[in-house]
Scaffold this motif. Structure first.
Motif, PDB file in Angstrom:
ATOM      1  N   UNK A 233      -7.791  -2.109  14.655  1.00 15.31           N
ATOM      2  CA  UNK A 233      -7.533  -0.836  15.315  1.00 15.31           C
ATOM      3  C   UNK A 233      -6.086  -0.429  15.068  1.00 15.31           C
ATOM      4  N   UNK A 234      -5.833   0.812  14.648  1.00 18.32           N
ATOM      5  CA  UNK A 234      -4.448   1.235  14.411  1.00 18.32           C
ATOM      6  C   UNK A 234      -3.644   1.236  15.708  1.00 18.32           C
ATOM      7  N   UNK A 235      -2.367   0.909  15.584  1.00 17.14           N
ATOM      8  CA  UNK A 235      -1.456   0.883  16.718  1.00 17.14           C
ATOM      9  C   UNK A 235      -0.502   2.058  16.571  1.00 17.14           C
ATOM     10  N   UNK A 236      -0.262   2.749  17.674  1.00 18.46           N
ATOM     11  CA  UNK A 236       0.611   3.926  17.656  1.00 18.46           C
ATOM     12  C   UNK A 236       1.785   3.742  18.600  1.00 18.46           C
ATOM     13  N   UNK A 237       2.909   4.363  18.250  1.00 16.12           N
ATOM     14  CA  UNK A 237       4.104   4.363  19.083  1.00 16.12           C
ATOM     15  C   UNK A 237       4.298   5.741  19.691  1.00 16.12           C
ATOM     16  N   UNK A 238       4.838   5.766  20.907  1.00 17.49           N
ATOM     17  CA  UNK A 238       5.200   7.035  21.539  1.00 17.49           C
ATOM     18  C   UNK A 238       6.539   7.502  20.973  1.00 17.49           C
ATOM     19  N   UNK A 239       6.916   8.705  21.305  1.00 20.26           N
ATOM     20  CA  UNK A 239       8.197   9.260  20.873  1.00 20.26           C
ATOM     21  C   UNK A 239       9.357   8.362  21.307  1.00 20.26           C
ATOM     22  N   UNK A 240       9.336   7.923  22.559  1.00 19.09           N
ATOM     23  CA  UNK A 240      10.403   7.075  23.084  1.00 19.09           C
ATOM     24  C   UNK A 240      10.461   5.731  22.367  1.00 19.09           C
ATOM     25  N   UNK A 241       9.294   5.182  22.024  1.00 22.82           N
ATOM     26  CA  UNK A 241       9.253   3.902  21.320  1.00 22.82           C
ATOM     27  C   UNK A 241       9.811   4.024  19.903  1.00 22.82           C
ATOM     28  N   UNK A 242       9.569   5.151  19.253  1.00 19.59           N
ATOM     29  CA  UNK A 242      10.109   5.376  17.908  1.00 19.59           C
ATOM     30  C   UNK A 242      11.632   5.464  17.979  1.00 19.59           C
ATOM     31  N   UNK A 243      12.161   6.164  18.972  1.00 17.00           N
ATOM     32  CA  UNK A 243      13.613   6.269  19.139  1.00 17.00           C
ATOM     33  C   UNK A 243      14.210   4.874  19.324  1.00 17.00           C
ATOM     34  N   UNK A 244      13.588   4.043  20.174  1.00 14.71           N
ATOM     35  CA  UNK A 244      14.078   2.671  20.382  1.00 14.71           C
ATOM     36  C   UNK A 244      13.970   1.847  19.104  1.00 14.71           C
ATOM     37  N   UNK A 245      12.879   2.030  18.366  1.00 14.03           N
ATOM     38  CA  UNK A 245      12.671   1.268  17.135  1.00 14.03           C
ATOM     39  C   UNK A 245      13.762   1.576  16.112  1.00 14.03           C
ATOM     40  N   UNK A 246      14.208   2.815  16.068  1.00 18.41           N
ATOM     41  CA  UNK A 246      15.294   3.208  15.173  1.00 18.41           C
ATOM     42  C   UNK A 246      16.669   2.991  15.807  1.00 18.41           C
ATOM     43  N   UNK A 247      16.698   2.254  16.929  1.00 18.71           N
ATOM     44  CA  UNK A 247      17.932   1.885  17.633  1.00 18.71           C
ATOM     45  C   UNK A 247      18.809   3.089  17.950  1.00 18.71           C
ATOM     46  N   UNK A 248      18.175   4.156  18.394  1.00 16.99           N
ATOM     47  CA  UNK A 248      18.841   5.393  18.799  1.00 16.99           C
ATOM     48  C   UNK A 248      19.630   6.063  17.670  1.00 16.99           C
ATOM     49  N   UNK A 249      19.324   5.712  16.420  1.00 12.76           N
ATOM     50  CA  UNK A 249      19.941   6.397  15.288  1.00 12.76           C
ATOM     51  C   UNK A 249      19.287   7.757  15.061  1.00 12.76           C
ATOM     52  N   UNK A 250      18.062   7.915  15.572  1.00 13.66           N
ATOM     53  CA  UNK A 250      17.322   9.172  15.481  1.00 13.66           C
ATOM     54  C   UNK A 250      16.960   9.580  16.901  1.00 13.66           C
ATOM     55  N   UNK A 251      17.317  10.791  17.296  1.00 15.59           N
ATOM     56  CA  UNK A 251      17.062  11.240  18.666  1.00 15.59           C
ATOM     57  C   UNK A 251      15.668  11.864  18.782  1.00 15.59           C
ATOM     58  N   UNK A 252      15.230  12.035  20.027  1.00 14.49           N
ATOM     59  CA  UNK A 252      13.954  12.716  20.278  1.00 14.49           C
ATOM     60  C   UNK A 252      13.993  14.125  19.700  1.00 14.49           C
ATOM     61  N   UNK A 253      15.119  14.799  19.855  1.00 11.73           N
ATOM     62  CA  UNK A 253      15.266  16.154  19.330  1.00 11.73           C
ATOM     63  C   UNK A 253      15.130  16.205  17.818  1.00 11.73           C
TER      64      UNK A 253
END
Length: 53
Positions: A3-23
């Motif tokens: 089953x594919x696993x998905x990340x939320x917007x907040x999880x993606x930001x954390x995964x990129x160590x806040x180098x990419x913002x939600x905006x």
């Protein structure tokens, strides 16, 4: 087949160590660039396999 696993917007930001913002991610979505995503209702989800790079 797994089953594919998905990340939320907040999880993606954390995964990129806040180098990419939600905006930034929102802006990229509007310009159809950046990581792939799907929308389910109002939820935006990013596939883990593609977001890991």
């Amino acid at each position: 087949m797994s089953t594919p696993v998905y990340l939320t917007l907040e999880e993606v930001v954390r995964r990129y160590r806040n180098q990419v913002s939600e905006g930034t991610l929102r802006n990229w979505r509007s310009h159809r660039i950046g990581p792939s995503f799907i929308k389910i209702g109002k939820a935006v989800l990013y596939p883990l396999e593609e977001g890991a790079d």
